[in-house]
Design a protein around this motif. Sequence first.
Motif, PDB file in Angstrom:
ATOM      1  N   ARG A  50       0.836  -1.212   0.000  1.00 52.54           N
ATOM      2  CA  ARG A  50       0.000   0.000   0.000  1.00 52.54           C
ATOM      3  C   ARG A  50       0.863   1.250   0.000  1.00 52.54           C
ATOM      4  NH1 ARG A  50      -3.113   3.279  -1.550  1.00 52.54           N
ATOM      5  NH2 ARG A  50      -4.797   4.215  -0.364  1.00 52.54           N
ATOM      6  N   ILE A  84      -0.631   9.127  -0.109  1.00 52.70           N
ATOM      7  CA  ILE A  84      -1.673   8.153   0.187  1.00 52.70           C
ATOM      8  C   ILE A  84      -2.672   8.778   1.149  1.00 52.70           C
ATOM      9  CG2 ILE A  84      -2.132   5.905   1.221  1.00 52.70           C
ATOM     10  CD1 ILE A  84       0.653   5.088   0.503  1.00 52.70           C
ATOM     11  N   PRO A  85      -3.978   8.667   0.876  1.00 49.58           N
ATOM     12  CA  PRO A  85      -4.954   9.171   1.842  1.00 49.58           C
ATOM     13  C   PRO A  85      -4.810   8.458   3.182  1.00 49.58           C
ATOM     14  CG  PRO A  85      -5.998   8.721  -0.283  1.00 49.58           C
ATOM     15  CD  PRO A  85      -4.603   8.168  -0.360  1.00 49.58           C
ATOM     16  N   LEU A  86      -4.900   9.212   4.254  1.00 53.90           N
ATOM     17  CA  LEU A  86      -4.804   8.687   5.616  1.00 53.90           C
ATOM     18  C   LEU A  86      -3.477   7.959   5.861  1.00 53.90           C
ATOM     19  CD1 LEU A  86      -8.416   7.280   6.121  1.00 53.90           C
ATOM     20  CD2 LEU A  86      -7.520   9.488   6.824  1.00 53.90           C
ATOM     21  N   ALA A  87      -2.403   8.430   5.232  1.00 52.67           N
ATOM     22  CA  ALA A  87      -1.098   7.775   5.391  1.00 52.67           C
ATOM     23  C   ALA A  87      -0.665   7.753   6.853  1.00 52.67           C
ATOM     24  CB  ALA A  87      -0.046   8.475   4.532  1.00 52.67           C
ATOM     25  N   LEU A 146      -2.557   5.043   8.672  1.00 51.98           N
ATOM     26  CA  LEU A 146      -2.077   3.716   8.296  1.00 51.98           C
ATOM     27  C   LEU A 146      -0.751   3.400   8.983  1.00 51.98           C
ATOM     28  CD1 LEU A 146      -2.910   3.545   4.481  1.00 51.98           C
ATOM     29  CD2 LEU A 146      -4.075   2.409   6.362  1.00 51.98           C
ATOM     30  N   THR A 181     -10.940   2.567   4.511  1.00 52.46           N
ATOM     31  CA  THR A 181     -11.210   4.001   4.388  1.00 52.46           C
ATOM     32  C   THR A 181     -10.200   4.660   3.473  1.00 52.46           C
ATOM     33  OG1 THR A 181     -12.109   4.028   6.636  1.00 52.46           O
ATOM     34  CG2 THR A 181     -11.540   6.147   5.659  1.00 52.46           C
ATOM     35  N   SER A 182      -8.929   4.302   3.622  1.00 56.53           N
ATOM     36  CA  SER A 182      -7.893   4.849   2.748  1.00 56.53           C
ATOM     37  C   SER A 182      -8.136   4.461   1.300  1.00 56.53           C
ATOM     38  CB  SER A 182      -6.514   4.353   3.202  1.00 56.53           C
ATOM     39  OG  SER A 182      -5.506   4.758   2.303  1.00 56.53           O
ATOM     40  N   THR A 183      -8.540   3.208   1.081  1.00 55.90           N
ATOM     41  CA  THR A 183      -8.833   2.747  -0.283  1.00 55.90           C
ATOM     42  C   THR A 183     -10.004   3.510  -0.874  1.00 55.90           C
ATOM     43  OG1 THR A 183      -8.019   0.538   0.267  1.00 55.90           O
ATOM     44  CG2 THR A 183      -9.412   0.740  -1.683  1.00 55.90           C
ATOM     45  N   SER A 235      -8.895   6.864  -1.863  1.00 52.09           N
ATOM     46  CA  SER A 235      -8.088   6.792  -3.088  1.00 52.09           C
ATOM     47  C   SER A 235      -8.975   6.697  -4.315  1.00 52.09           C
ATOM     48  CB  SER A 235      -7.149   5.584  -3.030  1.00 52.09           C
ATOM     49  OG  SER A 235      -6.148   5.763  -2.068  1.00 52.09           O
TER      50      SER A 235
END
Length: 382
Positions: free
Chosen positions: A86, A148-151, A154, A210-212, A215
């Motif tokens: 990811r 990356i969103p919410l890196a 994560l 949520t990150s996906t 994205s």
Amino acid sequence: MSSPNQYFVLIVPACAALLGMAMIYCWSRLRDHRYLLWIASGYISTAIPLGIHSLMPNEHLARWTVPLSTMYLFGVWALAHGVAVRFGGRSAPRLAGTIMFITLGGLFYFSQIHDDLWLRLQILGWSLALLIALPAKSILLSSRTRPIPLAALLRASYLTTLLYAFFRALALTTLIPREIQPDLTQSGFWLLMLAANMFISIWIALAILTSTAMSIVQTLDHERSQDPLTRLLNRRAFFEQVKKRLERYGHTGWAVIICDLDHFKIVNDTWGHAAGDRALKEFGALLARTVRQDDLAARFGGEEFVLLIRSTSLHTAVLVAERLRSSAMNLHIPATAHTLTASFGVVQLNSNGDINQAIEQADRLLYEAKHAGRNKVIWKAS
């Protein structure tokens, strides 16, 4: 085992398996997000032995140590590997394979040759922690061109899992007595470990999904704003971004440049639409290389392009247009003998300038350049 405890120990692996199946479903719809399949494999591969171990008495554990531990090891590595993918990294598969091989060898010895449950727990606990730690560098220190969103979430989730893995291994070493009682899998320690596993599993799953989802939203918004051929902004996105730029920086210090490829119909009619598309792509790439961070470049349709650039004076904007005009003549269009040229209209905005009026005025100047023989730049202050 009491009935409430029995239900609880089944809930934890069942939740992990359901989370894994949910990620498999997401992966089946989003094949380019292959990390979801790795993480799903991790959830399911650890859920099966966790459920079996939770219901199995100690005297039966030795017989199933190697196959169940294999699933544990692969599942934990798959989860860590999925998170690493990811972030655009990897989890040292060769080193992971070496750790698994050595671990399974030790587990085989202390289950089939010399039965020692306490040592098996130590070997497995520390090996799982090492597998989770393998991609630590690529996850915690990764930097990507496209964030990356919410890196941060994560990374925090991974770090929490890593710390928990080592804490669990240490707890197994210090809190579990050397002579393990027959009811280990029914003890408060085991139930506490299951509760922690469930909490962390749900947290990671929610963070990943949520990150996906974010994205996907970003990708869809990006595609909705992009011209599919040149990858420049489309007309709608251009005006949206112009509004933001002018609201943030004001109307002064901007120039509008409109350009149109000359004799473009000849390219399509003589060498085909594939050659025409190639010419548009090459010219679009030239504009993308020219614009700076706050500038905007868009394809309005056909062979017409519009730029909004930061410019302190009309003279500066004209120099940009002249540089583009000269560079366009050097573009190579494969399978054609056509020299690409473009005509330009340039307008400098003033403090009361209206972007729509500026574009209309630049468009009129563009056609003046066409009527004056093409391959020219004509300008005027707004």
